[in-house]
Design a protein around this motif. Structure first.
Motif, PDB file in Angstrom:
ATOM      1  N   CYS A  68     -24.143 -57.402   0.481  1.00  0.00           N
ATOM      2  CA  CYS A  68     -23.633 -58.355  -0.674  1.00  0.00           C
ATOM      3  C   CYS A  68     -23.394 -59.681  -0.308  1.00  0.00           C
ATOM      4  CB  CYS A  68     -22.421 -57.969  -1.323  1.00  0.00           C
ATOM      5  SG  CYS A  68     -22.640 -56.404  -2.244  1.00  0.00           S
ATOM      6  N   SER A  69     -22.813 -59.750   0.968  1.00  0.00           N
ATOM      7  CA  SER A  69     -22.660 -61.136   1.798  1.00  0.00           C
ATOM      8  C   SER A  69     -23.969 -62.220   2.020  1.00  0.00           C
ATOM      9  CB  SER A  69     -21.899 -61.060   3.206  1.00  0.00           C
ATOM     10  OG  SER A  69     -21.772 -62.183   3.664  1.00  0.00           O
ATOM     11  N   SER A  70     -24.998 -61.050   2.528  1.00  0.00           N
ATOM     12  CA  SER A  70     -26.408 -61.633   2.813  1.00  0.00           C
ATOM     13  C   SER A  70     -27.019 -61.983   1.354  1.00  0.00           C
ATOM     14  CB  SER A  70     -27.132 -60.482   3.533  1.00  0.00           C
ATOM     15  OG  SER A  70     -26.688 -60.191   4.661  1.00  0.00           O
ATOM     16  N   THR A 102     -19.750 -65.542  -0.178  1.00  0.00           N
ATOM     17  CA  THR A 102     -20.457 -65.036   0.770  1.00  0.00           C
ATOM     18  C   THR A 102     -19.118 -64.749   2.064  1.00  0.00           C
ATOM     19  OG1 THR A 102     -22.347 -66.195   0.695  1.00  0.00           O
ATOM     20  CG2 THR A 102     -21.883 -65.672   2.903  1.00  0.00           C
ATOM     21  N   PHE A 105     -16.923 -61.808   1.030  1.00  0.00           N
ATOM     22  CA  PHE A 105     -17.707 -60.441   1.552  1.00  0.00           C
ATOM     23  C   PHE A 105     -17.588 -60.270   2.802  1.00  0.00           C
ATOM     24  CE2 PHE A 105     -19.187 -60.265  -3.036  1.00  0.00           C
ATOM     25  CZ  PHE A 105     -18.910 -58.960  -3.250  1.00  0.00           C
ATOM     26  N   ALA A 106     -17.772 -61.317   3.789  1.00  0.00           N
ATOM     27  CA  ALA A 106     -17.729 -61.195   5.109  1.00  0.00           C
ATOM     28  C   ALA A 106     -16.561 -60.831   5.717  1.00  0.00           C
ATOM     29  CB  ALA A 106     -18.447 -62.656   5.774  1.00  0.00           C
TER      30      ALA A 106
END
Length: 121
Positions: A68-70, A102, A105-106
């Motif tokens: 998701c972060s990507s 981002t 999520f990271a």
């Protein structure tokens, strides 16, 4: 842009909060998540199974959070590129929002890796 998009996004976030409550999930958390990722949050709420009261907490896979972060990072890069080439200032807001997503999520992915849930009996 006539300003109705923001109201629609807010209405979707409110609907998602209600859907999340019906599935025994946090209204506030899903309201905030919906403000960031909108219809994607709706899909996640609808697809994920209902949480039964009193059940052991589950942990989202850190690989899913990294994915998701990507995706959000790619969205931030694409919106920044479009903002640079088209001169649309609204795209900088989209870029900033996706960059914040981002980061969120990271951080969640790193916390999921470092604090795994204990095994249940």
């Amino acid at each position: 842009m006539d300003g109705t998009t923001g109201w629609g996004w807010l209405a979707l976030a409110l609907v998602n909060a209600g859907l999340a409550e019906q599935k025994n999930r946090s209204r506030w958390n899903w309201f905030v998540i919906s403000l960031l990722i909108g219809p994607l949050a709706t899909a996640m709420i609808v697809i994920w199974p209902r949480v039964e009261p009193g059940s052991a907490p589950t942990q989202v896979s850190s690989a899913l959070l990294v994915a998701c972060s990507s995706v959000l990072a790619l969205g931030a890069i694409v919106s920044a590129a479009f903002a640079i080439f088209t001169g649309e200032w609204m795209l900088w807001i989209v870029c900033g929002a996706t960059a914040l997503g981002t980061g969120a999520f990271a951080v969640a992915a790193s916390r999921a890796r470092s604090n795994p849930l204990p095994p249940t009996a």
